[in-house]
Design an enzyme around this catalytic site. Structure first.
Site, short mmCIF file in Angstrom:
data_model
loop_
_atom_site.label_atom_id
_atom_site.label_comp_id
_atom_site.label_asym_id
_atom_site.label_seq_id
_atom_site.Cartn_x
_atom_site.Cartn_y
_atom_site.Cartn_z
N GLU A 71 12.84 -5.38 -9.09
CA GLU A 71 13.91 -6.12 -9.37
C GLU A 71 15.02 -6.28 -8.14
O GLU A 71 16.28 -5.04 -8.22
CB GLU A 71 14.20 -5.06 -10.75
CG GLU A 71 13.89 -5.19 -12.11
CD GLU A 71 14.83 -5.07 -13.38
OE1 GLU A 71 13.19 -5.79 -13.96
OE2 GLU A 71 15.33 -3.93 -12.78
N HIS A 123 15.62 1.87 -13.70
CA HIS A 123 16.54 0.28 -13.25
C HIS A 123 17.72 0.78 -11.95
O HIS A 123 18.02 1.59 -12.06
CB HIS A 123 17.01 0.70 -14.67
CG HIS A 123 17.04 -0.86 -15.32
ND1 HIS A 123 18.59 -0.98 -14.94
CD2 HIS A 123 16.45 -1.50 -15.13
CE1 HIS A 123 18.74 -2.37 -14.73
NE2 HIS A 123 17.69 -3.13 -15.16
N GLU A 146 20.94 0.17 -12.97
CA GLU A 146 21.50 0.32 -13.57
C GLU A 146 21.71 1.84 -13.70
O GLU A 146 23.09 2.35 -13.29
CB GLU A 146 21.72 -0.08 -14.79
CG GLU A 146 22.04 -1.69 -14.80
CD GLU A 146 22.16 -2.71 -15.56
OE1 GLU A 146 21.62 -2.13 -16.57
OE2 GLU A 146 21.20 -3.86 -15.56
N ASN A 185 14.24 -5.16 -21.59
CA ASN A 185 14.78 -4.66 -21.49
C ASN A 185 16.10 -4.34 -22.37
O ASN A 185 16.52 -5.40 -21.43
CB ASN A 185 14.83 -3.73 -19.86
CG ASN A 185 16.16 -2.85 -19.65
OD1 ASN A 185 16.60 -2.77 -20.36
ND2 ASN A 185 16.35 -2.93 -18.65
N TRP A 186 16.07 -4.12 -23.39
CA TRP A 186 18.06 -4.06 -24.22
C TRP A 186 18.50 -3.82 -23.79
O TRP A 186 19.98 -4.20 -24.23
CB TRP A 186 16.99 -3.63 -25.44
CG TRP A 186 16.51 -4.68 -26.54
CD1 TRP A 186 14.73 -5.28 -25.66
CD2 TRP A 186 15.60 -4.03 -27.70
NE1 TRP A 186 14.74 -5.91 -26.86
CE2 TRP A 186 15.42 -5.13 -28.27
CE3 TRP A 186 16.51 -2.98 -28.56
CZ2 TRP A 186 13.95 -5.18 -29.43
CZ3 TRP A 186 15.84 -3.22 -30.09
CH2 TRP A 186 15.03 -4.08 -30.47
N LYS A 187 18.85 -2.82 -22.67
CA LYS A 187 19.76 -1.78 -21.93
C LYS A 187 20.74 -0.92 -23.09
O LYS A 187 20.14 -0.61 -24.14
CB LYS A 187 20.57 -2.38 -21.38
CG LYS A 187 19.07 -3.89 -20.12
CD LYS A 187 20.47 -4.72 -19.08
CE LYS A 187 19.12 -5.11 -18.14
NZ LYS A 187 20.32 -6.01 -17.04
N GLY A 193 16.02 -8.54 -19.09
CA GLY A 193 17.12 -8.23 -20.02
C GLY A 193 17.71 -9.21 -21.14
O GLY A 193 17.15 -9.23 -21.95
N GLY A 194 18.37 -9.53 -20.20
CA GLY A 194 18.72 -10.94 -21.87
C GLY A 194 18.84 -11.48 -22.19
O GLY A 194 18.51 -11.74 -23.57
N GLY A 221 20.86 -9.92 -14.45
CA GLY A 221 21.88 -10.27 -14.89
C GLY A 221 23.27 -11.00 -14.45
O GLY A 221 23.88 -11.57 -15.17
N SER A 260 16.83 -12.17 -14.29
CA SER A 260 17.41 -13.38 -14.44
C SER A 260 16.00 -14.57 -15.30
O SER A 260 16.29 -15.53 -15.18
CB SER A 260 18.02 -14.26 -13.57
OG SER A 260 19.26 -13.38 -13.24
#
Ligand code: PGA
Length: 249
Positions: free
Chosen positions: A166, A94, A96, A9-11, A233-234, A172, A212
């Site tokens: 999640e 998501h 966010e 998930n590149w966000k 993500g990251g 994150g 994470s």
């Protein structure tokens, strides 16, 4: 036997130019993976990434979709647009988007139905806050999110959906859920699906863990019986993502 699915998930990261460079880096590294590999990318990267991953084992995903087909919804992107651009997966709900863009369980349900209508596989997110975990209502909360998300979704449709568990406190933050915590909730989600539908649907649906995930914790998480991969993500923005994809190598 469910096939694992590992999605980046590149966000809101990667310009179109950077997105192509990242694909070029990752393409050879993720080739031959046992798991399904998906890059969920910002809308503006969809076209260049589609081109960059042509002929590889990487599938293309979007990060959002609107629930109407077309019309006066400035700034939104529809399911037929995604489909036409070659998008196969879409992240829906998501945390966010729930927190910053006012998504609710009801809009998640509408988006899920719309994606399914166009043959795009939804990756539906759910998860509890730290307060909810401390209050001991994690499973109640997630069961509610799942039950609303799957309203009017048939069993045959549900079998194709991917659910991403999640925990918000793990996203994150570098604070990954323990394997026991992750497995407990993913197992609880599968039980909830069995209650809504049947055992066959519950055994077929794929449930990811996200929050994470990195190259050093992926193998243990993905070895759990109810965890069918990860939403990352990251750690999906660098070459190391290939180590998550090849967690079993
Ligand atoms: P993270 O994000 O891997 O950076 O924690 C996961 C996600 O939000 O999907």
């Amino acid at each position: 036997m469910r096939k694992k699915i590992i999605a980046g998930n590149w966000k809101m990261n990667m310009t179109p130019t950077e997105s192509v460079a990242l694909c070029e880096t990752l393409k050879p590294l993720v080739a031959g993976a046992d798991a399904d590999v998906v890059f969920c990318v910002p809308a503006i990267d969809i076209i260049p990434v589609k081109e960059a991953i042509k002929g590889t084992n990487i599938s293309l995903g979007a990060e959002n979709v609107y629930f109407e087909d077309k019309g006066a919804f400035t700034g939104e992107i529809s399911a037929p647009m995604l489909k036409d651009a070659g998008v196969e997966y879409v992240v829906i709900g998501h945390s966010e988007r729930r927190e910053y863009f006012a998504e609710t369980d009801e809009t998640v349900n509408k988006k899920l139905l719309k994606a399914l209508e166009y043959g795009i596989i939804p990756i539906v997110c759910c998860g509890e806050s730290l307060t909810q975990r401390e209050q001991g209502i994690t499973l109640d909360w997630i069961r509610m999110q799942i039950k609303i998300a799957f309203q009017n979704v048939t069993a045959d449709q549900a079998k194709t959906v991917v659910i991403a568990y999640e925990p918000i406190w793990a996203i994150g933050t570098g604070k990954v859920a323990t394997t026991e915590q992750a497995e407990e909730v993913c197992g609880g989600i599968r039980k909830c699906i069995a209650e809504i539908y049947d055992e066959a649907t519950a055994e077929t649906i794929r449930i990811q863990y996200g929050g994470s995930v990195n190259a050093s914790n992926a193998a243990e998480l993905f070895a759990q019986p109810d965890i069918d991969g990860g939403l990352v993500g990251g750690a999906s923005l660098k070459a190391d993502f290939s180590k998550i994809v090849k967690y079993n190598a």
